[in-house]
Design a protein around this motif. Structure first.
Motif, PDB file in Angstrom:
ATOM      1  N   PHE A   4       0.840  -1.203   0.000  1.00 38.40           N
ATOM      2  CA  PHE A   4       0.000   0.000   0.000  1.00 38.40           C
ATOM      3  C   PHE A   4       0.874   1.251   0.000  1.00 38.40           C
ATOM      4  CE2 PHE A   4      -2.388  -3.414   1.962  1.00 38.40           C
ATOM      5  CZ  PHE A   4      -3.626  -3.312   1.349  1.00 38.40           C
ATOM      6  N   ASP A   5       0.295   2.331  -0.552  1.00 42.04           N
ATOM      7  CA  ASP A   5       0.989   3.619  -0.497  1.00 42.04           C
ATOM      8  C   ASP A   5       1.013   4.161   0.924  1.00 42.04           C
ATOM      9  OD1 ASP A   5       1.442   3.868  -3.358  1.00 42.04           O
ATOM     10  OD2 ASP A   5      -0.738   4.128  -3.500  1.00 42.04           O
ATOM     11  N   ALA A   6      -0.068   3.905   1.659  1.00 38.80           N
ATOM     12  CA  ALA A   6      -0.146   4.413   3.030  1.00 38.80           C
ATOM     13  C   ALA A   6      -1.002   3.480   3.872  1.00 38.80           C
ATOM     14  CB  ALA A   6      -0.736   5.825   3.048  1.00 38.80           C
ATOM     15  N   LEU A  98      -1.500  13.211   2.879  1.00 40.73           N
ATOM     16  CA  LEU A  98      -0.844  12.448   1.821  1.00 40.73           C
ATOM     17  C   LEU A  98      -0.589  13.309   0.587  1.00 40.73           C
ATOM     18  CD1 LEU A  98      -2.689   9.002   2.082  1.00 40.73           C
ATOM     19  CD2 LEU A  98      -0.433   9.644   2.986  1.00 40.73           C
ATOM     20  N   ASP A  99      -1.525  14.207   0.265  1.00 37.56           N
ATOM     21  CA  ASP A  99      -1.304  15.122  -0.855  1.00 37.56           C
ATOM     22  C   ASP A  99      -0.084  16.004  -0.604  1.00 37.56           C
ATOM     23  OD1 ASP A  99      -3.418  14.142  -2.278  1.00 37.56           O
ATOM     24  OD2 ASP A  99      -4.763  15.837  -1.907  1.00 37.56           O
ATOM     25  N   GLY A 111      -2.981  12.860 -10.073  1.00 35.32           N
ATOM     26  CA  GLY A 111      -2.391  11.532 -10.088  1.00 35.32           C
ATOM     27  C   GLY A 111      -3.357  10.482  -9.576  1.00 35.32           C
ATOM     28  N   PRO A 112      -2.966   9.209  -9.677  1.00 36.80           N
ATOM     29  CA  PRO A 112      -3.827   8.139  -9.181  1.00 36.80           C
ATOM     30  C   PRO A 112      -4.011   8.247  -7.673  1.00 36.80           C
ATOM     31  CG  PRO A 112      -1.632   7.307  -9.707  1.00 36.80           C
ATOM     32  CD  PRO A 112      -1.691   8.713 -10.212  1.00 36.80           C
ATOM     33  N   ALA A 113      -5.181   7.859  -7.216  1.00 33.72           N
ATOM     34  CA  ALA A 113      -5.467   7.910  -5.786  1.00 33.72           C
ATOM     35  C   ALA A 113      -4.556   6.925  -5.054  1.00 33.72           C
ATOM     36  CB  ALA A 113      -6.921   7.569  -5.519  1.00 33.72           C
ATOM     37  N   PRO A 114      -3.995   7.322  -3.918  1.00 27.11           N
ATOM     38  CA  PRO A 114      -3.120   6.398  -3.195  1.00 27.11           C
ATOM     39  C   PRO A 114      -3.899   5.195  -2.672  1.00 27.11           C
ATOM     40  CG  PRO A 114      -3.603   8.354  -1.872  1.00 27.11           C
ATOM     41  CD  PRO A 114      -4.147   8.617  -3.236  1.00 27.11           C
TER      42      PRO A 114
END
Length: 365
Positions: A4-6, A98-99, A111-114
């Motif tokens: 996952f990104d976060a 996160l942004d 950009g793509p959603a995290p």
């Protein structure tokens, strides 16, 4: 590679314990970054919430390896006593945070959603919030230990000195060494001495009705009086919350109606000299605030009466009875000082007056 990104990890961390740190380790293994949501932020110190969000962040960071500290972001989140509003605030805060680390602005939005995961464990009813984020994938890890932050706080407040065997055993077993050192130093602070007195008062208060056949329900009244862009506030003269700001109010007397109790408390605590006819003219509405966790004294349901005196001159006021002082405070100023308020009184003011208290992103990380 992280899946996952976060990963989002929500808790009060009062204080952080070994179970928290083990769950945080799972979050770090699952995602490139972790957002730790520090609940019950931006409020006054109390025995249940003795640490500021900055102090809790410092304890977590002290317990992390240096390399891991760079991957953890922090989002302080105050209590709204309104689950839908709290969930939305968490969502918005995580998105903005996160942004900000992705560069912010249009580029981050385009950009793509995290890919976000929610790390947690369904322990009891207090874990129900985990089901309120369906678009985040839940990583429901088993409970990491039998540690409970309440146990740690109680041991800290109950111990007469740092060498108390029970305190030493609890700290050794339940918190990381860095947090243990932090807590032992905190026990010598002025904040701890004041909180310990309040903890003892609340313990004795609950014991006084512990033998009742049913859990008592307390009924109180509070008065929100506004005039010329100001609100009438008191400074509490007794524990709990001695020295904190609050709305004038108190417990319902056996022979009073709610209305009568409200006016009586206003007179006793502020000496404001208005007639009942003037109060009836200024009355706008009354709302009930009944969240089970709104008061440490026990289950306390309050009826908050809203009055607006319009543009008349500010009536003179003076503290009395349980109030150390009384004053007219500008509404614009109130939104900047939620940490000064007793229990949920800032939330009550927010509901009536739509106050906002946003934290700059530079303060979150």
């Amino acid at each position: 590679m992280a899946d996952f990104d976060a990963a989002v990890f929500i808790g009060r961390f009062q204080p952080p314990h070994r179970g928290h740190m083990a769950m945080l380790r799972h979050a770090l293994d699952a995602a490139s970054r972790v957002v730790v949501v520090l609940g019950s932020a931006h409020q006054s110190r109390m025995p249940k919430n003795p640490f500021t969000w900055q102090e809790r962040r410092a304890m977590i960071e002290a317990a992390l390896a240096p390399a891991d500290r760079q991957r953890v972001l922090y989002l302080p989140m105050r209590d709204f006593y309104d689950e839908a509003r709290w969930v939305q605030a968490v969502r918005n805060g995580v998105r903005l945070l996160l942004d900000s680390v992705r560069g912010g602005g249009a580029a981050a939005s385009a950009g793509p959603a995290p890919q976000v995961a929610l790390v947690g464990h369904f322990k009891d009813d207090s874990s129900a919030y985990l089901a309120q984020f369906p678009d985040w994938q839940l990583l429901n890890f088993p409970r990491q230990s039998d540690t409970d932050a309440t146990l740690v706080r109680e041991a800290c407040f109950a111990a007469a000195d740092d060498h108390d065997p029970h305190l030493q055993a609890v700290l050794h077993e339940h918190v990381p060494p860095a947090v243990r050192d932090w807590l032992l130093a905190w026990r010598h602070s002025t904040e701890f001495a004041s909180l310990r007195q309040e903890w003892q008062m609340l313990r004795d208060y609950r014991q006084s009705w512990a033998s009742a056949p049913f859990t008592p329900m307390f009924v109180t009244v509070d008065a929100l009086v506004q005039c010329q862009g100001h609100v009438l506030l008191i400074e509490r003269g007794r524990a709990p919350g001695k020295g904190l700001l609050a709305l004038p109010g108190g417990f319902l007397e056996p022979r009073d109606t709610l209305w009568q109790s409200c006016l009586r408390e206003l007179m006793e605590e502020t000496a404001i000299g208005l007639s009942e006819a003037e109060w009836k003219s200024a009355f706008r509405t009354v709302r009930v605030f009944d969240h089970p966790d709104r008061s440490q004294r026990g289950r306390t349901i309050t009826h908050a009466f809203h009055f607006d005196l319009g543009h008349v001159a500010l009536p003179p006021v003076q503290g009395g009875d349980d109030a150390q002082s009384a004053a007219w405070v500008p509404i614009q100023q109130i939104g900047t000082m939620p940490e000064r308020f007793f229990e949920d009184h800032f939330f009550i003011l927010d509901v009536f007056l739509q106050l906002t208290h946003e934290v700059a992103l530079r303060e979150l990380r």
